[in-house]
Design an enzyme around this catalytic site. Structure first.
Site, PDB file in Angstrom:
ATOM      1  N   GLU A  72      -1.763 -13.213   3.880  1.00  0.00           N
ATOM      2  CA  GLU A  72      -2.709 -13.317   2.761  1.00  0.00           C
ATOM      3  C   GLU A  72      -2.733 -14.716   2.135  1.00  0.00           C
ATOM      4  OE1 GLU A  72      -0.663 -10.768   3.195  1.00  0.00           O
ATOM      5  OE2 GLU A  72      -1.799  -8.894   3.029  1.00  0.00           O
TER       6      GLU A  72
ATOM      7  N   PHE B 249       2.798   3.823  -3.799  1.00  0.00           N
ATOM      8  CA  PHE B 249       3.008   2.990  -2.626  1.00  0.00           C
ATOM      9  C   PHE B 249       2.069   1.779  -2.669  1.00  0.00           C
ATOM     10  CE2 PHE B 249       1.909   1.969   1.860  1.00  0.00           C
ATOM     11  CZ  PHE B 249       3.136   1.425   2.205  1.00  0.00           C
TER      12      PHE B 249
ATOM     13  N   LYS C 141      -8.910   2.008  -5.502  1.00  0.00           N
ATOM     14  CA  LYS C 141      -9.537   2.604  -4.325  1.00  0.00           C
ATOM     15  C   LYS C 141     -10.584   3.655  -4.684  1.00  0.00           C
ATOM     16  CE  LYS C 141      -8.267   4.123   0.305  1.00  0.00           C
ATOM     17  NZ  LYS C 141      -7.173   4.571   1.197  1.00  0.00           N
TER      18      LYS C 141
END
Lengths: 187, 575
Positions: B43, B105, B155
């Protein structure tokens, strides 16, 4: 604060004058910072102070305009004039900050703070505490046979003075709100 | 929705790496052809590539990474972009809103972590306002002093349907910095120029960031006034290196004539630079006799380090336009006789030839390697990126830049590992140009995984590694400051760079003989594909001139003589 012998309000420059004559003496300034009332905005402001090593002497924050989602942060800070100018410029850079007012240089202003004092004691000390509270126009908002809680509003110096007086009379806890301030006059 | 917003903002390239929390966006990317996605290998590489893209085009660079480790790996790139004022947008995935705060997570407090290393960041909590937030992010990234912004998108917000807002309907009143300079101050500066006997322009990255028009105006102003000009590392190319008033770079490893001119001038005109400590040296002895004008779009840059006598807050293009207008209207007044004398003084300083070095024997001097690289590539449509260290300073000294946006280097943060991914970003923006990353072997290894990216996307980036098997700049400081105790500053167990290139499916070239250098460089240029050029150079070469920490501009070290003990206790604590 008063014990630090800090010169207050001794600069003549405004927030928009970028040509100050810098001295090395620290000054205490009260800044009013108008911000969007959104999550994390306080973290942005205090993160700036922490990250760049500026002082925070007192900090208050609350929403002041519900429909406009605006909050007002009042921060009392200390630094040399150059540092104070930097603080204002850095605050102005934060996207969520709408305006920065230096109440210390932009004309006269009113500063008030509220504090609660828990004083425990008996006999003569208890009577003396009540008498002093009366002189300071503090209200007793809680009372037991061994204790009082006084509520006092005033300039920070007044709060300091009352705390000094209460200490030998059984002061066991203080809660202060920090400074709220507005400039005087119609504007 | 995210992809639509990017398209509407004119984005054609995104650098990214997928993960659980950004899968819905990747699914959208899969189903369209307008935006190219460049899969990086780490990244950090995505963010530096976006920076390279942004610096070489002036557009906003975009990186897309997942939550948690994806976001934390982006932090170095964000900080780099913040310090160098590079407009980039980083999109991070986040765990769904209902799981935020549960240590889920790959959850990290991305907005919290990146708050001090972005210009602004947002947590998008609502699909209906997501598009507007993205448009605002683009606006903030490129207005005023540019910088990195980040939008963290949970999300569930990615999955949900919402109303799309077009860019022109987005509220951009939230951020409207001042761009027009105070005309009184501009008049005052014109007056100061008219009487100055020893004026100098000191320009920085702000000129580049202001756009190509700013460089054009700067050139016009320099020619009209005949005032010599120096630039910071970040500002190279705004004024052409072949220009007759060019002094070369200034600062810690700047040219003798540039630093002497800064020290002795009576009028310093700072345009889009910020008096960084690499520039000022000892602040109390910084250009003691000069009046200082400071043009900067960021009010907090003014009076931060050096007190400005003529402060002008505004965009360089706008201020220079006004400045030129007033200057011309008042008959282009300058003190010609005095400036001629000043130019003669500068010509004397030039005679010192501070960049002189001796190339002899069978070892390649790094300066020689760069001089040959310059000679053989300067006619090309060329872009240069660098890593950080000695090679970076030598590149700034020995390569000439004729135009803005051709030079990409990590100035403020000094990020080793910047140059390689940045070169990938530049090559994506300029597919037919010659893109060279001037590197040191140690810096280069920090993001060498991006070889995979270069090969996969057939990006013919040239990795020109000046290999001295040392952390050269660290070694130099240890020599000057720490009694030649070279603590962990040499590179052992280096890879065979030619085999490494071949292992990735690229080309490797090894060169250790000065007589072979030209042919080897030509081979690199002419190869249509990524190349690792392992140039073995003199191991103990120091980078001069050098202003030791805690010293003023007129106390430069020019060569190997008398370098021991030059940095005293006061300077030793500085970096």
């Amino acid at each position: 604060m008063s014990a630090l012998k800090i010169k207050k309000g001794s600069t003549s420059h405004s927030a928009y004058n970028l040509r100050p004559t810098f001295s090395d003496e620290p000054e205490t300034h009260t800044l009013a910072v108008l911000v969007d009332n959104e999550p994390g905005v306080l973290a942005r402001v205090i993160g700036l102070f922490a990250g760049r090593g500026y002082n925070i002497e007192s900090l208050t924050v609350a929403e002041v305009d519900h429909t406009g989602h605006m909050s007002r942060i009042t921060v009392v800070t200390t630094g040399t004039p150059q540092v104070i100018e930097q603080i204002k410029a850095q605050l102005g850079r934060i996207v969520s900050v709408h305006a920065v007012h230096d109440l210390t240089v932009e004309g006269a202003s009113v500063e008030r703070e509220l504090a609660l004092f828990k004083v425990a004691g008996a006999g003569e000390k208890r009577v003396e505490a009540l008498r002093l509270a009366d002189i300071f126009r503090a209200n007793a908002v809680d009372s037991t046979l061994e204790s009082f809680i006084f509520e006092l509003t005033g300039a920070p110096e007044k709060i300091d003075a009352f705390a000094d007086l209460m200490r030998p009379l059984g002061l066991i806890e203080v809660a202060r709100t920090g400074v709220a301030a507005l400039s005087r006059g119609a504007e | 929705m995210v992809v639509q917003a990017l398209k509407d903002q004119g984005v054609d390239t995104v650098f990214g790496y997928p993960g659980g929390a950004v899968l819905p966006i990747y699914d959208e990317i899969f189903q369209q052809n307008d935006i190219r996605h460049i899969l990086v290998r780490h990244e950090q590489g995505a963010v530096h590539a976006a920076e390279g893209y942004a610096r070489s085009t002036g557009k906003v660079g975009v990186a897309l990474v997942t939550s948690g480790p994806g976001a934390t790996n982006a932090v170095t790139g964000l900080t780099d972009a913040l310090l160098d004022s590079i407009p980039i947008l980083v999109l991070t995935g986040q765990v769904p809103t209902f799981m935020i705060g549960s240590d889920a997570f790959q959850e990290a407090d991305t907005v919290g972590i990146t708050r001090p290393c972005t210009k602004h960041n947002w947590l998008a909590k609502d699909t209906d306002t997501l598009a507007e937030t993205l448009h605002q992010a683009f606006h903030v990234a490129q207005s005023g002093r540019p910088g990195p912004v980040l939008v963290d998108i949970p999300k569930d917000v990615q999955f949900a349907n919402g109303t799309y807002t077009e860019p022109k309907k987005a509220d951009t009143t939230i951020y409207q910095p001042q761009t027009k300079g105070d005309i009184e101050a501009i008049n005052e500066l014109v007056e100061a120029i008219a009487v100055a006997e020893r004026p100098v322009f000191y320009t920085g990255g702000g000129v580049i960031n202001s756009g190509p028009q700013a460089s054009k105006l700067l050139r016009e102003l320099v020619e009209a006034t005949g005032i010599p000009i120096t630039s910071t590392l970040m500002g190279l190319g705004a004024y052409p290196a072949s220009g007759e008033n060019w002094l070369g770079m200034l600062g810690m490893h700047g040219l003798y004539e540039a630093n002497m001119a800064m020290h002795d001038c009576d009028l310093m005109i700072n345009i889009g630079a910020r008096f960084d400590d690499r520039i000022t040296g000892l602040i109390s002895a910084f250009s003691p006799g000069s009046k200082k004008a400071h043009i900067d779009i960021d009010p907090s840059s003014i009076n931060k380090v050096i007190k400005a006598d003529i402060p002008i807050v505004g965009d360089v293009t706008s201020v220079l336009t006004d400045l030129l207008k007033v200057f011309k209207a008042q008959g282009k007044r300058t003190n010609k006789a005095a400036i001629a004398k000043w130019q003669a003084q500068i010509a004397d300083w030039r005679k010192v030839e501070c960049l002189k070095y001796v190339q002899e024997g069978k070892t390649i001097k790094p300066q020689y390697a760069l001089e040959r690289l310059e000679a053989l590539t300067k006619e090309h449509d060329r872009y240069i990126t660098t890593e950080v260290g000695q090679h970076q300073m030598w590149a700034a000294q020995y390569l000439g830049f004729e135009d803005p946006n051709r030079w990409m280097t990590s100035g403020g943060l000094g990020t080793m590992g910047y140059g390689f991914p940045a070169s990938i970003g530049v090559q994506m923006a300029h597919p037919d140009s010659l893109v060279i990353n001037v590197a040191g072997e140690a810096s280069w290894l920090m993001n060498m995984q991006e070889m995979g990216t270069a090969v996969q996307f057939r990006l013919p980036v040239k990795q020109f590694i000046l290999n001295n098997e040392r952390l050269g700049m660290v070694r130099q400081w240890q020599e000057l400051l720490h009694g030649e105790r070279y603590s962990h500053s040499w590179s052992e167990a280096l890879p065979d760079f030619v085999k490494l290139a071949e292992a990735f499916g690229a080309k490797g070239i090894l060169c250790s003989d000065p007589d072979d250098l030209d042919d080897a460089i030509m081979e690199m240029i002419n190869y249509d594909g990524p190349v690792i050029f392992d140039c073995l150079v003199e191991k103990h070469e120091n980078c001069f001139p050098m202003i030791p920490s805690g010293k003023p501009h007129n106390e430069m070290l020019l060569g190997e003589a008398n370098t021991q003990g030059v940095i005293q206790a006061g300077g030793a604590v500085m970096v």
